[in-house]
Design a protein around this motif. Sequence first.
Motif, PDB file in Angstrom:
ATOM      1  N   LEU A   1      -3.644  -2.494   0.983  1.00  0.00           N
ATOM      2  CA  LEU A   1      -2.417  -3.293   1.028  1.00  0.00           C
ATOM      3  C   LEU A   1      -2.028  -3.627   2.464  1.00  0.00           C
ATOM      4  CD1 LEU A   1      -0.054  -4.585  -0.432  1.00  0.00           C
ATOM      5  CD2 LEU A   1       1.100  -2.358  -0.448  1.00  0.00           C
TER       6      LEU A   1
ATOM      7  N   CYS B   1       5.420 -10.407  -0.548  1.00  0.00           N
ATOM      8  CA  CYS B   1       4.343 -10.993  -1.359  1.00  0.00           C
ATOM      9  C   CYS B   1       4.843 -12.234  -2.101  1.00  0.00           C
ATOM     10  CB  CYS B   1       3.811  -9.968  -2.354  1.00  0.00           C
ATOM     11  SG  CYS B   1       2.863  -8.634  -1.604  1.00  0.00           S
TER      12      CYS B   1
ATOM     13  N   SER C   1      -3.118 -11.735   5.991  1.00  0.00           N
ATOM     14  CA  SER C   1      -2.419 -12.941   5.539  1.00  0.00           C
ATOM     15  C   SER C   1      -1.478 -13.443   6.627  1.00  0.00           C
ATOM     16  CB  SER C   1      -1.655 -12.671   4.239  1.00  0.00           C
ATOM     17  OG  SER C   1      -0.736 -11.609   4.405  1.00  0.00           O
TER      18      SER C   1
ATOM     19  N   ILE D   1       7.928  -4.993   0.497  1.00  0.00           N
ATOM     20  CA  ILE D   1       6.576  -5.532   0.364  1.00  0.00           C
ATOM     21  C   ILE D   1       6.494  -6.503  -0.815  1.00  0.00           C
ATOM     22  CG2 ILE D   1       4.161  -4.939  -0.060  1.00  0.00           C
ATOM     23  CD1 ILE D   1       4.773  -2.229   1.332  1.00  0.00           C
TER      24      ILE D   1
ATOM     25  N   SER E   1      -2.723  -9.061  -2.131  1.00  0.00           N
ATOM     26  CA  SER E   1      -1.598  -8.143  -1.937  1.00  0.00           C
ATOM     27  C   SER E   1      -0.819  -7.960  -3.230  1.00  0.00           C
ATOM     28  CB  SER E   1      -0.661  -8.669  -0.840  1.00  0.00           C
ATOM     29  OG  SER E   1      -1.317  -8.769   0.404  1.00  0.00           O
TER      30      SER E   1
ATOM     31  N   ALA F   1       4.796 -11.080   6.797  1.00  0.00           N
ATOM     32  CA  ALA F   1       3.589 -10.436   6.268  1.00  0.00           C
ATOM     33  C   ALA F   1       3.150  -9.287   7.170  1.00  0.00           C
ATOM     34  CB  ALA F   1       2.473 -11.466   6.128  1.00  0.00           C
TER      35      ALA F   1
ATOM     36  N   VAL G   1      -0.235  -4.390  -4.955  1.00  0.00           N
ATOM     37  CA  VAL G   1       1.125  -3.872  -4.967  1.00  0.00           C
ATOM     38  C   VAL G   1       1.606  -3.603  -6.393  1.00  0.00           C
ATOM     39  CG1 VAL G   1       2.504  -6.007  -5.081  1.00  0.00           C
ATOM     40  CG2 VAL G   1       3.275  -4.119  -3.657  1.00  0.00           C
TER      41      VAL G   1
ATOM     42  N   ALA H   1       2.888  -5.175   6.481  1.00  0.00           N
ATOM     43  CA  ALA H   1       1.810  -4.231   6.791  1.00  0.00           C
ATOM     44  C   ALA H   1       2.367  -2.963   7.435  1.00  0.00           C
ATOM     45  CB  ALA H   1       0.785  -4.893   7.710  1.00  0.00           C
TER      46      ALA H   1
ATOM     47  N   THR I   1      -4.440  -6.447   3.701  1.00  0.00           N
ATOM     48  CA  THR I   1      -4.222  -7.794   3.167  1.00  0.00           C
ATOM     49  C   THR I   1      -2.934  -8.409   3.708  1.00  0.00           C
ATOM     50  OG1 THR I   1      -3.226  -6.807   1.173  1.00  0.00           O
ATOM     51  CG2 THR I   1      -5.561  -7.417   1.052  1.00  0.00           C
ATOM     52  N   CYS I   2      -1.880  -7.588   3.839  1.00  0.00           N
ATOM     53  CA  CYS I   2      -0.635  -8.107   4.428  1.00  0.00           C
ATOM     54  C   CYS I   2      -0.866  -8.546   5.867  1.00  0.00           C
ATOM     55  CB  CYS I   2       0.461  -7.040   4.370  1.00  0.00           C
ATOM     56  SG  CYS I   2       1.162  -6.745   2.732  1.00  0.00           S
TER      57      CYS I   2
ATOM     58  N   CYS J   1       3.989  -0.470   5.010  1.00  0.00           N
ATOM     59  CA  CYS J   1       3.089   0.341   4.182  1.00  0.00           C
ATOM     60  C   CYS J   1       2.905   1.749   4.740  1.00  0.00           C
ATOM     61  CB  CYS J   1       1.708  -0.318   4.087  1.00  0.00           C
ATOM     62  SG  CYS J   1       1.666  -1.924   3.279  1.00  0.00           S
TER      63      CYS J   1
END
Length: 497
Positions: A355, A306, A362, A302, A394, A449, A398, A453, A358-359, A456
């Motif tokens: 998180l 990012c 994006s 991750i 993110s 991205a 993170v 996700a 947002t991943c 996570c």
Amino acid sequence: MLHIKNPVEKHFEKITRYHLYFYSLVFISQLPNCWHLLSIIFLSPTVDFYCNSTDGSSILKNKCPCNDPQWDKRVFTKTVQTKFGIYCDKKWLISFSESMTNVGTLLGASLFGMLSDKHGRLSMLSLSCFIVATSGCVVSIMPNIGSFIFMRCIEGLGAGGAMVTAYVLCIEYSGVNDRETVSALFHIPVTFSHITLPAVSYFLRDCNQFQLAISIPLYAFVTLTWLLLESPKWLMDNGRIDDAAMVMNKIAKFNKQPQSNIKAEIIEYNRTQNPASITKLNFFYIFKDKNLTTNFACMSWIYFVCGLGYYGVSEYISGMSKDIHRNVAISGMLILPGTLAAVILLKRLYRRTFLMSTCFLSGIFMIVVISTDASSTWMRLIMACICNCFFFLSFIIVFLYGVELFPTSIRNSVLGILSLMSRLGQIAAPPVVKSLSEITSGSVFGVTAILGAVTCFPLPETKGMELPSSLQHSKTLPRRKSMLEQSIMSAIGSKSS
């Protein structure tokens, strides 16, 4: 065994006068430090040069070979290119210089992460600031490109160390309820560095003067080791109970509050802990535990995503404007609302949910960018800016998440290695943008991205939990799913099918 709350975190449940003083100095120190991470933009911007044609009948722009280039100095009076004669077949030295600075940054994050776990957060922060300030000043007098690149690498080493140690120090001074707010606000100086650095460059168009201007202010923050107090949580978890108690009593005195018997509280807290669980760990011990290994592997990917996504999309945006000062300032302003929104959202959402969201978003917005008609310039710009804002969000999450997943004795070491993964993503971003087509590179950012996700999902939840002091504490972090996470996983599954 009866659970006793961590005495340091119990005393840090409320923001005090000392906290405001402490955060203010540390936050301000990050403004000139982050200037160094961005400075290459203005040290070696694109500069046109002109040469006479072989027969002398015309003047050619940016044509190679060229024996005696005449540089266009209307915007910048001196840059790395004009200073060292970098053009034509030597142009690769500019990107190599940027890569070596990033290598220094990732090595600094790892090195100072480990050193601060062993020798303390505050002393390593001051040392990092000294290294950045000194190497930054020396960069301006380097006589050739080789020595310039070497000193830029050292400069990056200090900058990476200063950011990691400052962040962990701030988080360890925060109580459970304020950790999200402090984490989000820590990125405000990072954002303001984006906005203010163009102003420094605008008034100082000579690269040597510019370099000195962003380096000298950092000498003021070498004094932090005398102006601030070491992390009492680090002192306590390293068995320095007397020192931890002394720091807490000094904080109480600063706040004009009565001193409590904090030493007895720390001794009682340590007595209730499993002796085996508070043994000082080596970083490599995490690979002996399944949960810690899973957490580390997921967070490494991750962090890489990012770094790759944020800096890669920034490359997209930077190419949409020819005014370099305006472009960098605007890109900084665009992520400011996202930084402020993070203060509210981190309070309301679970770490993993936030998180993952947002991943995922994006990635979706990046796919929208490459799917939009190329003639719709403004629409693509807006979508790219929204995508970049989610990538920056993110980053904010993170950083906090990584700190909360691992015990104190290896926290900075782990964060240093994770920051290294982020820097690897940052190093990989420019080649992806420049060597691949726009659709292909955009697809890389979007797909990675979305995969971020998915990664996570195995992580535990840390919201509302004390910072883990021991290995056992890290192992027992809860693993639960929210309704939003389930919706995202269903959406990802339906798209893949």
